[in-house]
Write a protein that holds these residues in place. Structure first.
Motif, PDB file in Angstrom:
ATOM      1  N   GLU A  94     -11.442  -1.814  -3.046  1.00  0.00           N
ATOM      2  CA  GLU A  94     -10.224  -1.625  -2.256  1.00  0.00           C
ATOM      3  C   GLU A  94      -8.989  -1.944  -3.092  1.00  0.00           C
ATOM      4  N   LEU A  95      -9.129  -2.839  -4.043  1.00  0.00           N
ATOM      5  CA  LEU A  95      -8.066  -3.170  -4.979  1.00  0.00           C
ATOM      6  C   LEU A  95      -8.550  -2.710  -6.348  1.00  0.00           C
ATOM      7  N   ARG A 138       0.878  -1.176   0.000  1.00  0.00           N
ATOM      8  CA  ARG A 138       0.000   0.000   0.000  1.00  0.00           C
ATOM      9  C   ARG A 138       0.910   1.219   0.000  1.00  0.00           C
ATOM     10  N   GLN A 139       0.620   2.144  -0.935  1.00  0.00           N
ATOM     11  CA  GLN A 139       1.408   3.368  -1.024  1.00  0.00           C
ATOM     12  C   GLN A 139       0.577   4.472  -1.651  1.00  0.00           C
ATOM     13  N   TYR A 140       1.018   5.697  -1.448  1.00  0.00           N
ATOM     14  CA  TYR A 140       0.340   6.843  -2.047  1.00  0.00           C
ATOM     15  C   TYR A 140       0.779   6.973  -3.490  1.00  0.00           C
ATOM     16  N   PHE A 146      -4.152   6.582  -1.678  1.00  0.00           N
ATOM     17  CA  PHE A 146      -3.411   5.392  -1.306  1.00  0.00           C
ATOM     18  C   PHE A 146      -4.016   4.212  -2.057  1.00  0.00           C
ATOM     19  N   LEU A 147      -3.164   3.395  -2.667  1.00  0.00           N
ATOM     20  CA  LEU A 147      -3.639   2.234  -3.402  1.00  0.00           C
ATOM     21  C   LEU A 147      -3.020   0.957  -2.859  1.00  0.00           C
ATOM     22  N   LEU A 148      -3.819  -0.102  -2.841  1.00  0.00           N
ATOM     23  CA  LEU A 148      -3.343  -1.445  -2.536  1.00  0.00           C
ATOM     24  C   LEU A 148      -2.959  -2.064  -3.868  1.00  0.00           C
ATOM     25  N   GLU A 149      -1.733  -2.569  -3.968  1.00  0.00           N
ATOM     26  CA  GLU A 149      -1.211  -3.028  -5.251  1.00  0.00           C
ATOM     27  C   GLU A 149      -0.323  -4.250  -5.078  1.00  0.00           C
ATOM     28  N   GLU A 161       1.296  -5.649   3.147  1.00  0.00           N
ATOM     29  CA  GLU A 161       0.118  -6.265   3.754  1.00  0.00           C
ATOM     30  C   GLU A 161      -0.038  -7.695   3.246  1.00  0.00           C
TER      31      GLU A 161
END
Length: 183
Positions: free
Chosen positions: A160-161, A61-63, A70-73, A145
């Motif tokens: 969320e993703l 997770r980062q901006y 913020f994205l979950l990637e 995560e």
């Protein structure tokens, strides 16, 4: 029957950057009118799906400045010019997730946005993980995560993703992992 391929009649370079460049191709179909296509030139990338011994996927997770959120990637990174994608994959895994892979399994790849970009992303599953971190790139603040493969569809459907490169890589990896690796 196949679609027609246009002929490029001119290339106009607009911007040369560290990671991307921009050109405008002027093209046409046989005797048709000329048209322009703006192309983002990119050296290519890798996307990684690190899987722990207990079958958890490590995401980050980062901006993201362009998305302003913020994205979950899945962990990913840009190839250096001429660099073998596997070398990029090993480096990015250490920089972003803090692990070295005992096994790095290529499972294909995809064009990121072929309507305007030359970026092709190679997908790897990373297993047999051992802690081994490298310093992260400037401007990155990443949190790792753990997720279950079973949570992927929920994370996608709830938004969320939402990074398409991550979604494509995770769904491909989920299939390969459940059918061929986990056994």
């Amino acid at each position: 029957m196949r679609p027609k391929r246009p002929t490029t009649v001119a290339v106009n370079r607009k911007y040369e950057g560290n990671r991307i460049s921009l050109r405008v191709d002027t093209a046409r179909f046989e005797d048709g009118p000329e048209f322009d296509r703006e192309i983002v030139e990119h050296p290519g990338s890798v996307v990684l799906i690190p899987i722990t011994k207990d079958g958890k996927v490590l995401l980050i997770r980062q901006y993201r400045q362009a998305a302003e959120r913020f994205l979950l990637e899945a962990s990913a990174g840009t190839r250096e010019a001429g660099e073998d994608p596997e070398v990029t994959a090993h480096r990015e895994l250490q920089e972003e997730v803090g692990y070295r892979a005992g096994k790095l399994i290529p499972i294909g790849g995809s064009w990121v946005a072929p309507g305007y970009s030359s970026e092709y992303s190679h997908i790897y599953i990373a297993t047999e993980l051992e802690p081994a971190s490298l310093p992260s790139d400037d401007g990155e603040d990443i949190v790792v995560e753990e997720i279950d493969f079973e949570d992927l569809h929920r994370l996608i459907s709830t938004g969320e993703l939402e990074d398409q490169m991550s979604i494509a890589a995770l769904l491909s990896a989920q299939h390969v992992y459940t059918e061929h690796i986990r056994g």
